[in-house]
Design a protein around this motif. Sequence first.
Motif, PDB file in Angstrom:
ATOM      1  N   ARG A   1       0.883  -1.113   0.075  1.00  0.00           N
ATOM      2  CA  ARG A   1       0.151   0.132  -0.099  1.00  0.00           C
ATOM      3  C   ARG A   1       0.794   1.250   0.116  1.00  0.00           C
ATOM      4  O   ARG A   1       1.817   1.252   0.657  1.00  0.00           O
ATOM      5  N   LEU A   2       0.517   2.354  -0.835  1.00  0.00           N
ATOM      6  CA  LEU A   2       1.314   3.377  -0.844  1.00  0.00           C
ATOM      7  C   LEU A   2       1.034   4.321   0.103  1.00  0.00           C
ATOM      8  O   LEU A   2       0.047   4.483   0.721  1.00  0.00           O
ATOM      9  N   ILE A   3       2.036   5.108   0.739  1.00  0.00           N
ATOM     10  CA  ILE A   3       2.270   6.062   1.790  1.00  0.00           C
ATOM     11  C   ILE A   3       2.246   7.634   1.259  1.00  0.00           C
ATOM     12  O   ILE A   3       3.295   7.586   0.817  1.00  0.00           O
ATOM     13  N   LEU A   4       1.376   8.281   1.438  1.00  0.00           N
ATOM     14  CA  LEU A   4       1.289   9.550   0.815  1.00  0.00           C
ATOM     15  C   LEU A   4       1.576  10.650   1.756  1.00  0.00           C
ATOM     16  O   LEU A   4       1.244  10.550   2.929  1.00  0.00           O
ATOM     17  N   ASP A   5       2.333  11.652   1.563  1.00  0.00           N
ATOM     18  CA  ASP A   5       2.768  12.928   2.297  1.00  0.00           C
ATOM     19  C   ASP A   5       1.418  13.620   2.555  1.00  0.00           C
ATOM     20  O   ASP A   5       0.451  13.527   1.591  1.00  0.00           O
ATOM     21  N   SER A   6       1.504  15.046   3.238  1.00  0.00           N
ATOM     22  CA  SER A   6       0.444  15.769   3.292  1.00  0.00           C
ATOM     23  C   SER A   6       0.075  16.554   1.835  1.00  0.00           C
ATOM     24  O   SER A   6      -0.948  17.106   1.534  1.00  0.00           O
ATOM     25  N   GLN A   7       1.001  16.448   1.022  1.00  0.00           N
ATOM     26  CA  GLN A   7       0.827  17.007  -0.423  1.00  0.00           C
ATOM     27  C   GLN A   7       0.584  15.902  -1.600  1.00  0.00           C
ATOM     28  O   GLN A   7       0.213  16.431  -2.745  1.00  0.00           O
ATOM     29  N   GLY A   8       0.378  14.700  -0.949  1.00  0.00           N
ATOM     30  CA  GLY A   8      -0.232  13.795  -1.773  1.00  0.00           C
ATOM     31  C   GLY A   8       0.842  12.930  -2.518  1.00  0.00           C
ATOM     32  O   GLY A   8       0.702  12.051  -3.532  1.00  0.00           O
ATOM     33  N   ASN A   9       2.150  13.245  -2.191  1.00  0.00           N
ATOM     34  CA  ASN A   9       3.365  12.762  -3.076  1.00  0.00           C
ATOM     35  C   ASN A   9       3.561  11.244  -2.229  1.00  0.00           C
ATOM     36  O   ASN A   9       3.286  11.025  -1.244  1.00  0.00           O
ATOM     37  N   VAL A  10       4.102  10.350  -3.162  1.00  0.00           N
ATOM     38  CA  VAL A  10       4.135   8.820  -2.429  1.00  0.00           C
ATOM     39  C   VAL A  10       5.661   9.337  -1.523  1.00  0.00           C
ATOM     40  O   VAL A  10       6.762   9.804  -1.960  1.00  0.00           O
ATOM     41  N   ALA A  11       5.344   8.737  -0.361  1.00  0.00           N
ATOM     42  CA  ALA A  11       6.319   8.902   0.496  1.00  0.00           C
ATOM     43  C   ALA A  11       7.056   7.600   0.917  1.00  0.00           C
ATOM     44  O   ALA A  11       8.155   7.566   1.660  1.00  0.00           O
ATOM     45  N   GLY A  12       6.148   6.289   0.736  1.00  0.00           N
ATOM     46  CA  GLY A  12       6.478   5.201   1.055  1.00  0.00           C
ATOM     47  C   GLY A  12       5.638   4.097   0.642  1.00  0.00           C
ATOM     48  O   GLY A  12       4.682   4.335   0.096  1.00  0.00           O
ATOM     49  N   ILE A  13       6.010   2.986   1.030  1.00  0.00           N
ATOM     50  CA  ILE A  13       5.232   1.591   0.637  1.00  0.00           C
ATOM     51  C   ILE A  13       4.977   0.822   2.000  1.00  0.00           C
ATOM     52  O   ILE A  13       6.192   0.591   2.496  1.00  0.00           O
TER      53      ILE A  13
END
Length: 217
Positions: A1-13
């Motif tokens: 599952r993708l982990i998104l930051d506050s701006q909607g960018n992929v920050a991790g999985i």
Amino acid sequence: RLILDSQGNVAGIRCAVLDVTERHQAEQALHSQKLALQAANAQLDTRNRLLHVFFANSDEDMYANCLDIILDVLKSDLGVFGYVDEEGSLVCASMTRRVWQQCQIADKKLIFPRQTWAGLWKRVLLEQKSLYKNGPHQVPDGHLKLFCSLGTPIVHQGRSIGLLHVANKETGYNEGDRELLEIIASVLGPVLSARLQRDSEARERQKAEAQLERARE
């Protein structure tokens, strides 16, 4: 599952991993057990077939029928089942039925005194160990061609009392074939010894009866 930051960018999985190593090992172990059970059942079936032939057939048929079973189990085209007689000679009690007709050796015979033993037969009987060779064999002129062979002694109470020799398996022979033929030889050893002893006692009894009859005359 993708982990998104506050701006909607992929920050991790984020992921979950299932380790199937143990399951795979368990499946392999189960498969190996099935193969071992199949091999054990096949050996037991072969043992029962051979013993049935020994106890249910006359001398004339016993050796030939045993050899047929051995050739079937070892997937071999040619074979010999021999025993060592009281004089120490190797007697080829049975061989593949077509061998005798097709063999063109001038002085072919079925009884081989100990001093004439040679090649694989000599080593198998004297060293009391199985030997196999994959590849062309050097044979006398007129002998059937051999491209692979396996020989095993029949040993009883520390003495070589017989020989099993199979040849010309399409795929060649391996350690599994050697072990199987040794198992067959171990099954045949006691019953062959008992039959040879019985035959020897019968000859001695006939000799004694003939001597007694001459004495009466």
